[in-house]
Motif scaffolding. Sequence first.
Motif, PDB file in Angstrom:
ATOM      1  N   PRO B  81       0.814  -1.223   0.000  1.00 36.15           N
ATOM      2  CA  PRO B  81       0.000   0.000   0.000  1.00 36.15           C
ATOM      3  C   PRO B  81       0.850   1.276   0.000  1.00 36.15           C
ATOM      4  O   PRO B  81       0.459   2.289  -0.578  1.00 36.15           O
ATOM      5  N   ALA B  84       1.671   2.550  -3.533  1.00 34.34           N
ATOM      6  CA  ALA B  84       0.581   3.286  -4.171  1.00 34.34           C
ATOM      7  C   ALA B  84       0.428   4.670  -3.547  1.00 34.34           C
ATOM      8  O   ALA B  84       0.407   5.687  -4.243  1.00 34.34           O
ATOM      9  N   ILE B  85       0.339   4.726  -2.217  1.00 36.81           N
ATOM     10  CA  ILE B  85       0.002   6.006  -1.580  1.00 36.81           C
ATOM     11  C   ILE B  85       1.195   6.955  -1.594  1.00 36.81           C
ATOM     12  O   ILE B  85       1.020   8.179  -1.641  1.00 36.81           O
ATOM     13  N   LEU B  88       1.078   8.833  -4.881  1.00 39.20           N
ATOM     14  CA  LEU B  88      -0.014   9.812  -4.883  1.00 39.20           C
ATOM     15  C   LEU B  88       0.305  10.978  -3.945  1.00 39.20           C
ATOM     16  O   LEU B  88      -0.029  12.133  -4.234  1.00 39.20           O
ATOM     17  N   MET B 141       0.315  10.012   5.160  1.00 35.34           N
ATOM     18  CA  MET B 141       0.291  10.277   3.708  1.00 35.34           C
ATOM     19  C   MET B 141      -1.096  10.047   3.135  1.00 35.34           C
ATOM     20  O   MET B 141      -1.585  10.841   2.314  1.00 35.34           O
ATOM     21  N   ALA B 142      -1.733   8.944   3.544  1.00 34.71           N
ATOM     22  CA  ALA B 142      -3.064   8.622   3.011  1.00 34.71           C
ATOM     23  C   ALA B 142      -4.075   9.708   3.386  1.00 34.71           C
ATOM     24  O   ALA B 142      -4.906  10.103   2.570  1.00 34.71           O
ATOM     25  N   LEU B 143      -3.994  10.212   4.631  1.00 38.29           N
ATOM     26  CA  LEU B 143      -4.912  11.267   5.049  1.00 38.29           C
ATOM     27  C   LEU B 143      -4.678  12.537   4.226  1.00 38.29           C
ATOM     28  O   LEU B 143      -5.629  13.215   3.826  1.00 38.29           O
ATOM     29  N   VAL B 145      -3.628  12.650   1.192  1.00 36.83           N
ATOM     30  CA  VAL B 145      -4.164  12.404  -0.149  1.00 36.83           C
ATOM     31  C   VAL B 145      -5.692  12.520  -0.135  1.00 36.83           C
ATOM     32  O   VAL B 145      -6.283  13.116  -1.041  1.00 36.83           O
ATOM     33  N   VAL B 146      -6.340  11.989   0.905  1.00 35.58           N
ATOM     34  CA  VAL B 146      -7.803  12.125   1.017  1.00 35.58           C
ATOM     35  C   VAL B 146      -8.183  13.602   1.038  1.00 35.58           C
ATOM     36  O   VAL B 146      -9.096  14.037   0.320  1.00 35.58           O
TER      37      VAL B 146
ATOM     38  N   SER C  21      -8.484   5.549  -3.626  1.00 39.57           N
ATOM     39  CA  SER C  21      -7.269   4.781  -3.334  1.00 39.57           C
ATOM     40  C   SER C  21      -6.810   5.036  -1.903  1.00 39.57           C
ATOM     41  O   SER C  21      -6.462   4.097  -1.176  1.00 39.57           O
ATOM     42  N   ALA C  22      -6.820   6.302  -1.506  1.00 45.62           N
ATOM     43  CA  ALA C  22      -6.365   6.628  -0.151  1.00 45.62           C
ATOM     44  C   ALA C  22      -7.306   6.027   0.887  1.00 45.62           C
ATOM     45  O   ALA C  22      -6.865   5.497   1.917  1.00 45.62           O
ATOM     46  N   ILE C  23      -8.620   6.084   0.616  1.00 44.62           N
ATOM     47  CA  ILE C  23      -9.585   5.489   1.554  1.00 44.62           C
ATOM     48  C   ILE C  23      -9.350   3.978   1.655  1.00 44.62           C
ATOM     49  O   ILE C  23      -9.385   3.413   2.757  1.00 44.62           O
ATOM     50  N   VAL C  25      -6.519   2.355   1.098  1.00 46.33           N
ATOM     51  CA  VAL C  25      -5.287   2.116   1.857  1.00 46.33           C
ATOM     52  C   VAL C  25      -5.608   2.140   3.358  1.00 46.33           C
ATOM     53  O   VAL C  25      -5.197   1.243   4.110  1.00 46.33           O
TER      54      VAL C  25
END
Lengths: 151, 151, 151
Positions: B81, B84-85, B88, B141-143, B145-146, C21-23, C25
């Motif tokens: 994961p 991917a993230i 992004l 990082m994911a947050l 990107v969201v 994608s972020a969600i 992850v």
Amino acid sequence: MLNPELISLDNQVFRCYLGWSAILVLKIFATGIYTGLMRFITATFANPEDLMSPKLKVKFDDPNVERVRRAHRNDLENILPFFAIGLLYVLTNPAAFLAINLFRAVGIARIVHTLVYAVVVVPQPSRALAFFVALGATVYMALQVVLTAAF
Amino acid sequence: MLNPELISLDNQVFRCYLGWSAILVLKIFATGIYTGLMRFITATFANPEDLMSPKLKVKFDDPNVERVRRAHRNDLENILPFFAIGLLYVLTNPAAFLAINLFRAVGIARIVHTLVYAVVVVPQPSRALAFFVALGATVYMALQVVLTAAF
Amino acid sequence: MLNPELISLDNQVFRCYLGWSAILVLKIFATGIYTGLMRFITATFANPEDLMSPKLKVKFDDPNVERVRRAHRNDLENILPFFAIGLLYVLTNPAAFLAINLFRAVGIARIVHTLVYAVVVVPQPSRALAFFVALGATVYMALQVVLTAAF
């Protein structure tokens, strides 16, 4: 040297990466569907809610199901990292001839790996060879990406 | 704000992502090779066609092999994961200092995780710490990107 | 047709891919954390160094822990390939309405899959439906990418 224009259908290296990645995604899913089929054929279900008949019990050790699951897991370990490193390798602007043949090597070797592992069991070293061809090509790409990042 | 020029070696954040991603791909593969070595050392083979001698039988419960397999699976759950993230996240144009140190944190923590899990077993909380450092950085990082996608 | 400007927040298809994608992850990581919680609740630890009390022994067959682990592995098999093919599908410049709804279908179906598999067990075919909605959408994307690469 590295620039976003490399991500274009006019770049035959990217186009080759695009095609083989999509084929390998379909190959991973096919192995998943094959696991499901094998579960039905052998009546091997891991969850109580999946049991088709009250006479069945959950079962975890059918050798045919476990074999397909090992092939599937090997895909996750080897093909998924290829998706990431293949794209980054395209961005290092490699020589087209080499890059295209590396992608073909990974794609064909991973399809062969599944066939000789889970569909028709072929004696070793067929599976080992398919495994190491794909691994060697992917490791080469990863080393090129490390060198590009470092210099 | 978000533009494809971010995917360039002139962008030191992308360059750092590139390098650590390739190192982590090699690290995942190293764990796979280590599983294979451990299978030979302990003569633990999961497939009949892999047995080196007619005296051997398939075996699934060697604690050393299973330990490396758990470390390997944990890589799939956490490093894949990140591939991917992380890309992004680069495209959200983050502050370089923060982003570079997040990538370093993930890279170093995941290498430490494998070392203390599968190579030299170090008492807890060493593995838990390595796990949560990498997880925390990736979740951040994911947050981001969201938030970028939402606003 | 395919060009790097598609990787931009101004492209609502890419933006939708970015968000889902972020969600997803975060969803994968949540399942990992949930596995850990379930291990503590049921005192099921796979490594000697994880045992909280000298009275405990390593244990591998708790049905609650194994259920969450199966849901987690199913994520790796299905969501991780989506991360790769979703990005490549964005680069084929698909019709926005279709692409956005495919991303939503994958995102929502995979969240539902985890809920009915590992959180509140709902009788079949709920899990099968969630599985096939996400799989169907991802296979469609992969086929579009193959066609784009081939022509």
